[in-house]
Scaffold this motif. Structure first.
Motif, PDB file in Angstrom:
ATOM      1  N   THR A 240       0.864  -1.175   0.000  1.00 38.27           N
ATOM      2  CA  THR A 240       0.000   0.000   0.000  1.00 38.27           C
ATOM      3  C   THR A 240       0.901   1.226   0.000  1.00 38.27           C
ATOM      4  O   THR A 240       2.124   1.101   0.176  1.00 38.27           O
ATOM      5  CB  THR A 240      -0.892   0.035   1.251  1.00 38.27           C
ATOM      6  N   GLU A 241       0.330   2.396  -0.174  1.00 38.67           N
ATOM      7  CA  GLU A 241       1.150   3.603  -0.141  1.00 38.67           C
ATOM      8  C   GLU A 241       1.896   3.708   1.182  1.00 38.67           C
ATOM      9  O   GLU A 241       3.103   4.012   1.208  1.00 38.67           O
ATOM     10  CB  GLU A 241       0.280   4.839  -0.340  1.00 38.67           C
ATOM     11  N   LYS A 242       1.219   3.422   2.293  1.00 37.14           N
ATOM     12  CA  LYS A 242       1.856   3.498   3.604  1.00 37.14           C
ATOM     13  C   LYS A 242       2.982   2.477   3.723  1.00 37.14           C
ATOM     14  O   LYS A 242       4.081   2.806   4.174  1.00 37.14           O
ATOM     15  CB  LYS A 242       0.819   3.254   4.702  1.00 37.14           C
TER      16      LYS A 242
ATOM     17  N   GLU B 123       5.945   3.475   1.482  1.00 37.97           N
ATOM     18  CA  GLU B 123       6.640   4.639   2.039  1.00 37.97           C
ATOM     19  C   GLU B 123       7.485   4.255   3.248  1.00 37.97           C
ATOM     20  O   GLU B 123       8.626   4.723   3.401  1.00 37.97           O
ATOM     21  CB  GLU B 123       5.634   5.709   2.446  1.00 37.97           C
TER      22      GLU B 123
ATOM     23  N   TRP C 182       4.930   8.565  -6.389  1.00 37.42           N
ATOM     24  CA  TRP C 182       3.773   7.692  -6.149  1.00 37.42           C
ATOM     25  C   TRP C 182       2.539   8.242  -6.861  1.00 37.42           C
ATOM     26  O   TRP C 182       1.822   7.504  -7.548  1.00 37.42           O
ATOM     27  CB  TRP C 182       3.508   7.570  -4.649  1.00 37.42           C
ATOM     28  N   ASP C 183       2.298   9.521  -6.698  1.00 34.96           N
ATOM     29  CA  ASP C 183       1.102  10.126  -7.285  1.00 34.96           C
ATOM     30  C   ASP C 183       1.151  10.151  -8.810  1.00 34.96           C
ATOM     31  O   ASP C 183       0.122   9.976  -9.479  1.00 34.96           O
ATOM     32  CB  ASP C 183       0.928  11.563  -6.765  1.00 34.96           C
TER      33      ASP C 183
ATOM     34  N   LYS D 140       1.845   4.621  -8.065  1.00 31.00           N
ATOM     35  CA  LYS D 140       0.577   4.097  -7.536  1.00 31.00           C
ATOM     36  C   LYS D 140      -0.069   3.196  -8.592  1.00 31.00           C
ATOM     37  O   LYS D 140      -0.473   2.067  -8.306  1.00 31.00           O
ATOM     38  CB  LYS D 140      -0.367   5.239  -7.172  1.00 31.00           C
TER      39      LYS D 140
END
Length: 293
Positions: free
Chosen positions: A121-123, A126, A151-152, A156
């Motif tokens: 996931t993004e979290k 990161e 990511w953006d 993603k």
């Protein structure tokens, strides 16, 4: 400045797609500071310690691309074990299983649960980037900001597409394995490592060879005392220990001790490291795995 080698392990062609996205992201975030190496999956019969060492030599960080289908793959688990043994023993999460198609960490079974797992996931991505930045001694905030932009704008979608390849794969998802099977796999890895290290031990002479205690000399009372002492020292209540399971392999003096806790992840990892260090005289026959939950 010499680039830091990052090892990316995978098993099964769907997870290779995810591994390649990871390599591209890390190169974009860290530029020439990292050298990403994606492992080659070899047939079990041709794996040798020399080949593994050649591939892993100098690696400072590892990402294990983990799926529901490959989590118990012989090669993936063995590779992760070899990586973890050659990396520095500190509190930094240097071996990170990346969970691709899991809904929760508790769905993972087997030896990979001993590492600090992260969801895809993004979290989770990161946090992995932050961990690598810490290992590099780099400015975490700078790389986190760069990650956010990448990511953006690109990653993603790239990770979502790679994860879809895994989820749509027809690779069979194995049933949960009995603990004795997992233990047997750990034993095989230990045997390979010991075989590769035996020549060095002999070269140091008989005085340097310190055979481990037999499993029958492993005291449960001694272990309970070590756990209690660690809890008191680190100001944790004993109620954090939920359950202690010890599984013995039927054919060998080998035992896997799982300590289930309600400790925070970092504390559980610290307890695991403390136990494995405290029982170093039997480290080749007793393995500790402390779970946080």
């Amino acid at each position: 400045m010499t680039a830091t080698k990052v090892f990316i392990s995978w098993s099964g062609s769907p997870s290779l797609v995810v591994a390649r996205v990871w390599a591209a992201l890390l190169r974009d975030v860290f530029d020439d500071s990292v050298d990403c190496f994606i492992s080659d999956e070899m047939e079990a019969g041709v794996i040798s310690m020399a080949q593994i060492r050649a591939n892993l030599d100098g690696a400072k960080f590892a990402i294990i691309v983990t799926t529901r289908a490959n989590q118990n793959a012989k090669w993936l688990n063995f590779e992760a074990g070899v990586v973890s043994r050659q990396l520095p023993d500190d509190e930094m999460p240097r071996v990170v299983p990346c969970l691709v198609d899991f809904d929760a960490m508790k769905e993972v079974t087997g030896p990979l649960t001993m590492f600090q797992m992260k969801m895809l996931t993004e979290k989770g991505v990161e946090e992995t980037v932050r961990s690598l930045a810490s290992v590099l001694g780099a400015a975490t905030n700078v790389h986190t900001k760069r990650f956010g932009l990448l990511w953006d704008t690109e990653y993603k979608e790239a990770f979502e597409k790679a994860a879809a390849v895994v989820k749509n794969s027809k690779d069979p998802i194995p049933d949960p394995r009995p603990e004795k099977d997992i233990l047997a796999e750990v034993l095989e890895g230990v045997r390979r490592l010991q075989a590769g290290q035996s020549q060095n031990s002999m070269s140091r002479g008989p005085a340097a060879q310190n055979p481990p205690l037999p499993l029958r000399d492993f005291s449960r009372a001694r272990m309970d005392h070590a756990i209690h002492r660690w809890l008191v020292k680190n100001k944790f209540d004993p109620s954090h220990i939920v359950e202690i399971d010890q599984v013995n392999h039927p054919d060998d003096d080998l035992s896997l001790v799982t300590v289930k806790t309600t400790l925070p992840v970092n504390a559980a990892n610290a307890l695991e490291n403390s136990l494995n260090s405290a029982f170093g005289d039997i480290s080749s026959t007793v393995f500790f795995n402390c779970e946080s939950g």
